[in-house]
Write a protein that holds these residues in place. Structure first.
Motif, PDB file in Angstrom:
ATOM      1  N   TYR B 290     -64.865 -32.987  22.272  1.00 40.15           N
ATOM      2  CA  TYR B 290     -64.325 -33.239  20.944  1.00 40.15           C
ATOM      3  C   TYR B 290     -62.997 -32.527  20.854  1.00 40.15           C
ATOM      4  O   TYR B 290     -62.723 -31.626  21.664  1.00 40.15           O
ATOM      5  CB  TYR B 290     -65.285 -32.701  19.864  1.00 40.15           C
ATOM      6  CG  TYR B 290     -65.730 -31.284  20.097  1.00 40.15           C
ATOM      7  CD1 TYR B 290     -66.974 -31.008  20.679  1.00 40.15           C
ATOM      8  CD2 TYR B 290     -64.906 -30.204  19.780  1.00 40.15           C
ATOM      9  CE1 TYR B 290     -67.373 -29.699  20.934  1.00 40.15           C
ATOM     10  CE2 TYR B 290     -65.307 -28.889  20.030  1.00 40.15           C
ATOM     11  CZ  TYR B 290     -66.544 -28.656  20.604  1.00 40.15           C
ATOM     12  OH  TYR B 290     -66.937 -27.368  20.849  1.00 40.15           O
ATOM     13  N   ARG B 291     -62.166 -32.927  19.897  1.00 44.97           N
ATOM     14  CA  ARG B 291     -60.938 -32.189  19.678  1.00 44.97           C
ATOM     15  C   ARG B 291     -61.318 -30.967  18.873  1.00 44.97           C
ATOM     16  O   ARG B 291     -61.715 -31.084  17.715  1.00 44.97           O
ATOM     17  CB  ARG B 291     -59.891 -33.014  18.947  1.00 44.97           C
ATOM     18  CG  ARG B 291     -58.618 -32.188  18.873  1.00 44.97           C
ATOM     19  CD  ARG B 291     -57.483 -32.800  18.135  1.00 44.97           C
ATOM     20  NE  ARG B 291     -56.370 -31.848  18.125  1.00 44.97           N
ATOM     21  CZ  ARG B 291     -55.203 -32.081  17.562  1.00 44.97           C
ATOM     22  NH1 ARG B 291     -54.993 -33.238  16.976  1.00 44.97           N
ATOM     23  NH2 ARG B 291     -54.240 -31.176  17.582  1.00 44.97           N
ATOM     24  N   SER B 293     -60.802 -26.665  17.727  1.00 41.59           N
ATOM     25  CA  SER B 293     -59.736 -25.819  17.166  1.00 41.59           C
ATOM     26  C   SER B 293     -59.489 -24.624  18.074  1.00 41.59           C
ATOM     27  O   SER B 293     -60.250 -24.382  19.006  1.00 41.59           O
ATOM     28  CB  SER B 293     -60.162 -25.325  15.787  1.00 41.59           C
ATOM     29  OG  SER B 293     -61.372 -24.587  15.893  1.00 41.59           O
TER      30      SER B 293
ATOM     31  N   HIS C 182     -69.166 -22.003  13.626  1.00 39.13           N
ATOM     32  CA  HIS C 182     -67.985 -22.676  13.078  1.00 39.13           C
ATOM     33  C   HIS C 182     -68.337 -24.137  12.866  1.00 39.13           C
ATOM     34  O   HIS C 182     -69.312 -24.639  13.457  1.00 39.13           O
ATOM     35  CB  HIS C 182     -66.737 -22.466  13.954  1.00 39.13           C
ATOM     36  CG  HIS C 182     -66.623 -23.334  15.159  1.00 39.13           C
ATOM     37  ND1 HIS C 182     -67.055 -22.926  16.395  1.00 39.13           N
ATOM     38  CD2 HIS C 182     -66.099 -24.577  15.326  1.00 39.13           C
ATOM     39  CE1 HIS C 182     -66.796 -23.885  17.280  1.00 39.13           C
ATOM     40  NE2 HIS C 182     -66.224 -24.897  16.669  1.00 39.13           N
ATOM     41  N   LEU C 184     -66.989 -28.084  12.700  1.00 40.28           N
ATOM     42  CA  LEU C 184     -65.938 -29.015  13.098  1.00 40.28           C
ATOM     43  C   LEU C 184     -66.278 -30.412  12.588  1.00 40.28           C
ATOM     44  O   LEU C 184     -67.411 -30.874  12.756  1.00 40.28           O
ATOM     45  CB  LEU C 184     -65.862 -29.023  14.617  1.00 40.28           C
ATOM     46  CG  LEU C 184     -64.603 -29.575  15.232  1.00 40.28           C
ATOM     47  CD1 LEU C 184     -63.482 -28.567  15.079  1.00 40.28           C
ATOM     48  CD2 LEU C 184     -64.805 -29.887  16.692  1.00 40.28           C
ATOM     49  N   PRO C 191     -61.207 -28.734  11.965  1.00 39.99           N
ATOM     50  CA  PRO C 191     -62.222 -27.848  11.394  1.00 39.99           C
ATOM     51  C   PRO C 191     -62.557 -28.253   9.959  1.00 39.99           C
ATOM     52  O   PRO C 191     -61.704 -28.800   9.247  1.00 39.99           O
ATOM     53  CB  PRO C 191     -61.550 -26.468  11.408  1.00 39.99           C
ATOM     54  CG  PRO C 191     -60.462 -26.562  12.422  1.00 39.99           C
ATOM     55  CD  PRO C 191     -60.000 -27.975  12.403  1.00 39.99           C
ATOM     56  N   ASP C 219     -60.040 -22.438   9.453  1.00 43.09           N
ATOM     57  CA  ASP C 219     -60.306 -22.662  10.874  1.00 43.09           C
ATOM     58  C   ASP C 219     -61.750 -23.101  11.103  1.00 43.09           C
ATOM     59  O   ASP C 219     -62.209 -23.175  12.227  1.00 43.09           O
ATOM     60  CB  ASP C 219     -60.015 -21.368  11.655  1.00 43.09           C
ATOM     61  CG  ASP C 219     -59.735 -21.650  13.116  1.00 43.09           C
ATOM     62  OD1 ASP C 219     -60.139 -20.850  13.969  1.00 43.09           O
ATOM     63  OD2 ASP C 219     -59.121 -22.705  13.411  1.00 43.09           O
ATOM     64  N   ARG C 221     -64.283 -21.433  10.469  1.00 48.78           N
ATOM     65  CA  ARG C 221     -65.130 -20.285  10.798  1.00 48.78           C
ATOM     66  C   ARG C 221     -65.359 -19.449   9.543  1.00 48.78           C
ATOM     67  O   ARG C 221     -64.744 -19.663   8.518  1.00 48.78           O
ATOM     68  CB  ARG C 221     -64.465 -19.420  11.876  1.00 48.78           C
ATOM     69  CG  ARG C 221     -64.218 -20.179  13.152  1.00 48.78           C
ATOM     70  CD  ARG C 221     -63.327 -19.437  14.123  1.00 48.78           C
ATOM     71  NE  ARG C 221     -63.016 -20.320  15.245  1.00 48.78           N
ATOM     72  CZ  ARG C 221     -63.753 -20.418  16.352  1.00 48.78           C
ATOM     73  NH1 ARG C 221     -64.835 -19.660  16.479  1.00 48.78           N
ATOM     74  NH2 ARG C 221     -63.412 -21.251  17.324  1.00 48.78           N
ATOM     75  N   VAL C 278     -73.351 -20.354  17.125  1.00 47.87           N
ATOM     76  CA  VAL C 278     -74.110 -21.599  16.923  1.00 47.87           C
ATOM     77  C   VAL C 278     -73.305 -22.528  16.016  1.00 47.87           C
ATOM     78  O   VAL C 278     -73.432 -22.489  14.801  1.00 47.87           O
ATOM     79  CB  VAL C 278     -75.493 -21.286  16.298  1.00 47.87           C
ATOM     80  CG1 VAL C 278     -76.352 -22.548  16.229  1.00 47.87           C
ATOM     81  CG2 VAL C 278     -76.210 -20.196  17.095  1.00 47.87           C
TER      82      VAL C 278
ATOM     83  N   PHE D 259     -84.380 -20.126  22.356  1.00 46.67           N
ATOM     84  CA  PHE D 259     -83.286 -20.512  21.478  1.00 46.67           C
ATOM     85  C   PHE D 259     -83.711 -21.704  20.628  1.00 46.67           C
ATOM     86  O   PHE D 259     -83.494 -21.736  19.417  1.00 46.67           O
ATOM     87  CB  PHE D 259     -82.036 -20.838  22.300  1.00 46.67           C
ATOM     88  CG  PHE D 259     -80.829 -21.150  21.473  1.00 46.67           C
ATOM     89  CD1 PHE D 259     -80.288 -22.432  21.464  1.00 46.67           C
ATOM     90  CD2 PHE D 259     -80.227 -20.176  20.684  1.00 46.67           C
ATOM     91  CE1 PHE D 259     -79.165 -22.734  20.681  1.00 46.67           C
ATOM     92  CE2 PHE D 259     -79.111 -20.464  19.900  1.00 46.67           C
ATOM     93  CZ  PHE D 259     -78.584 -21.741  19.906  1.00 46.67           C
TER      94      PHE D 259
END
Lengths: 293, 293, 293, 293
Positions: B290-291, B293, C182, C184, C191, C219, C221, C278, D259
């Motif tokens: 994926y693109r 960051s 984060h 996306l 993001p 971002d 995050r 994660v 996990f």
């Protein structure tokens, strides 16, 4: 193609005429099998023919190997081999060799025969070109015992494919594999229809040749698998999807060139009788693939 | 490279000597800017130089275009252009054209100049070869008003990159982009170290050339981005990962050829100043990208 | 917090006053360590204190275990334990037990002490509630030799965390872990900012409690990890993302309820000193996650 | 169930007896439809009945609404409603309301009837509990014209489902949807068999109830879809997979807790007649899902 039930009933000579070519120049196997009818399944028929061959005296088993035509050899070129072998070699492009390639094959054939006393035998339908060359080189270096076994195993694989093409009925042999795909648009949440897909085989590290092409239907799949009804040659393949064309039509304006235009999925097939479903699950900015069922 | 604070303080002549080449054959822009010091940021400095150029009489603005060297033209070949332009054209491989290609460029340059009265100007550092040819053809067909604007915009892009390479300090210009990657092994749940990665640019529909290569470190990343510190040329790229080698070492026995051996991620860059993080998240039987960051 | 360099220089009594509580009721370890200064790194300091404890006579080592407070026991409730232990038990919610739970802990403590001759010792900061109860039950059934070793290992883990909180300097101990994420947006290729994220711990098979919450920044995050600067308790966790709110704002009209509204990522932490990144990589119709680096 | 061909042939009275209950207390619609036979498809039959209802005088159309039973009202409780409505309300758990809930429904019913002059009519089979309450509240606030239309549309949805259950034949109505899944192990490259899967419906923000459960077969799928043969109620759902059990058996030693142990996929259904295929594609350290075909 003949029905198993019919073959179970015809005179021995008819049976032999039908199946005599399953083992190259060795109709005695079909002859012996004729006397063990009837067979409940095609698998049973093959198992019996195989057992007959394996139980034969060493001289007969060796003759089974020695009688097999050279791979792309002078005999094949000259047309002096059984029709099935010619067809099989043509499929691997071995009837279209250049002079240097042809000379190379002849040299390898000679070296192999010199070393082992019988021709290099391989079920060419189960190998792409690169794999074939690899196998040739690898087996040339093997021990005589190992090669007796490998060569015989290949004779059985060739025989199984030929029998599968000749006889229909209960309990068919598993001699064919499949490469299929489907395309899913995860930005829209539905299959991507109208996507041009091509399948290529890497015949060497630098060259890939086109094998098949299709356009996805409303379900994001191709109407028929890209390869089916035959063994999938052991090789590295590449699926190419013109997914950029789909996203240009489907959604909000994307930049040019788009992040995803032609997506390539490169994968290896090691099991010619396997089913390789290799989907493309994509948004304009991401994609995934996996070996599916 | 000179510090902005220093440039703010030196005599006008020194300032002009340092920045006179930012606009091809037009040191008067640097001259005028020298009198508007001090500048708080490099961005301010550039904005001022740009404003000076935009506010100049039409004749001066046209001269700014007319004075620009031909793309891969005789002048460039003969070395009779300002050093920066030569370096820029070399980067795009335009100094290594074959005779037919060179003749083609000369013809296109002539046609463009004939039509618009000034050379075809493009910031070559922002374009891969295919994109450059596309742009040339597309702009050749544009209207004179559109081309006055496009050409001037390109002059400013070229100037920004040159200034960014000459002046360090607060508030730098955003003239560089990046291509980076990382490799994650989802079967093991950790980064894949020691994976050979190469980056290629598709210079035409059939040919890809190697741009950069690296081996992933313990964090699954490359020590430095595959492209950084310069604009990323608009083009189609391809990352190739020898992930098969990693899985052969890392885990349980896999078939040969493996399902995933060389994985290729093909993607397009449309924004030379963008950050393209294109990871490979893979198991022996699946992968995603994926693109990021 | 004191600097290692300082501790290396102060009088023995000051050193002991600073580090005497690292091992519960056993300042003789700090006393012996004081005489082995200077230490190059915090890791060396801890290794020395550990070696001193391990080399002590069996009686002293047993006293190290016997002197440790009961888990959530009357002593802890009554406040008659060293301050660190109280703080540690509070973190695991063991100071907020209901009467039945408290009675259960008291019963388990008594059974353990009866069987092994010293209290059940565990580094509570490294366990979520469910894991703590599991460990208690499992260790209650272990052999005396195994428990001498387990209990001592836990004493060292507790000591390491306390020392890490007391001493700064070169070569710190690795006693803390991290949970981060984060988000996306793969439909937009960037993001996802402004997404509300919460982290929950499954304290039993039916109940999850809120641990932390944040909103993603530009971002994608969170400004700080959701857990950091302490061991991540062994437990099952759940990240909840209000991704539906993001897609409602971000793109084309989606149905109600949307396919993805609240996305939950449930995962287990087995390594309290590990880094668990994660991420949520999502479009309105798909998502992925993986343990990242 | 009766065959369309049969219905096309029987006497009018038989036809009316079979289909008279399709529209609550309004057998005149079936009566009129009987005279427009024969019907080529079930879809045509329904379209005709619908057209007859839509073309009726306003008084008859209003009676169609007024004659419909209250949702979970006293009439339903007392069993004084047509059998289909009772079955439908039971499916939504509306026959198991607590006293406070029941009182609430009665109050809402009264308010609705007061405002609009006919009962609140909704095809309950197409809504989960939370969605039903939302719809009730939302429509209570709508305009009388909008509600005439909404109520009539719901009457037609209810009728279509009833007719689909009564008549088999060519061109069936599309009144059912589906929730299905499959589980793929991307570390092993094949379907995950023997995985316990449960489907839950979020009946409120805090409570999810079990709807169905299954164990995946050799193909990684469930022998039957988790919901099929009926509309999928508009709701938020959750699939729970005990994937940890699979990976414990399948591969190399994993930590405890792993996990991935229980993986939850939470998704929304907005289209009761839609097909929601929500797969789990997982390795021990990663997973993905998407709305598939």
């Amino acid at each position: 193609m003949t029905d198993l039930a019919t073959l179970n009933a015809v005179p021995v000579s008819t049976f032999v005429a039908a199946l005599g070519g399953v083992f190259e120049h060795a109709p005695w196997i079909a002859e012996a099998a004729a006397h063990r009818r009837p067979f409940a399944t095609v698998t049973d028929l093959f198992a019996t023919m195989r057992a007959i061959a394996e139980a034969a005296p060493d001289g007969d088993r060796l003759a089974l190997l020695a009688g097999h035509p050279e791979l792309a050899g002078s005999a094949a070129r000259a047309g002096a081999v059984a029709p099935d072998s010619l067809a099989e070699q043509a499929a691997a492009g071995l009837d279209r060799l250049s002079e240097p390639e042809y000379a190379r094959f002849e040299a390898m054939n000679a070296a192999y025969r010199e070393r082992f006393g019988f021709p290099f035998i391989v079920c060419v339908k189960r190998h792409g070109r690169a794999s074939l060359l690899d196998a040739f080189a690898r087996r040339l270096a093997a021990s005589p015992e190992a090669e007796r076994a490998s060569a015989q195993a290949e004779v059985f694989r060739i025989a199984a494919i030929r029998l599968d093409a000749l006889v229909s009925g209960e309990g068919p042999l598993r001699t064919t594999g499949r490469i299929s795909t489907h395309v899913l648009d995860t930005a829209a949440g539905r299959p991507a229809a109208g996507v041009a897909v091509t399948l290529h085989e890497w015949v060497s590290d630098e060259r890939a040749v086109l094998i098949a092409g299709a356009v996805t239907n409303a379900d994001g799949r191709t109407d028929a698998p890209l390869i089916s009804g035959r063994p999938v040659p052991i090789a590295a393949y590449e699926l190419r999807f013109r997914i950029g064309d789909h996203f240009r039509k489907a959604g909000p304006a994307l930049p040019e060139p788009p992040f995803l235009d032609i997506v390539t999925l490169r994968f290896g097939v090691s099991d010619p009788e396997g089913h390789y479903h290799v989907p493309l699950v994509a948004s304009p900015w991401s994609y995934q693939t996996y070996r599916g069922s």
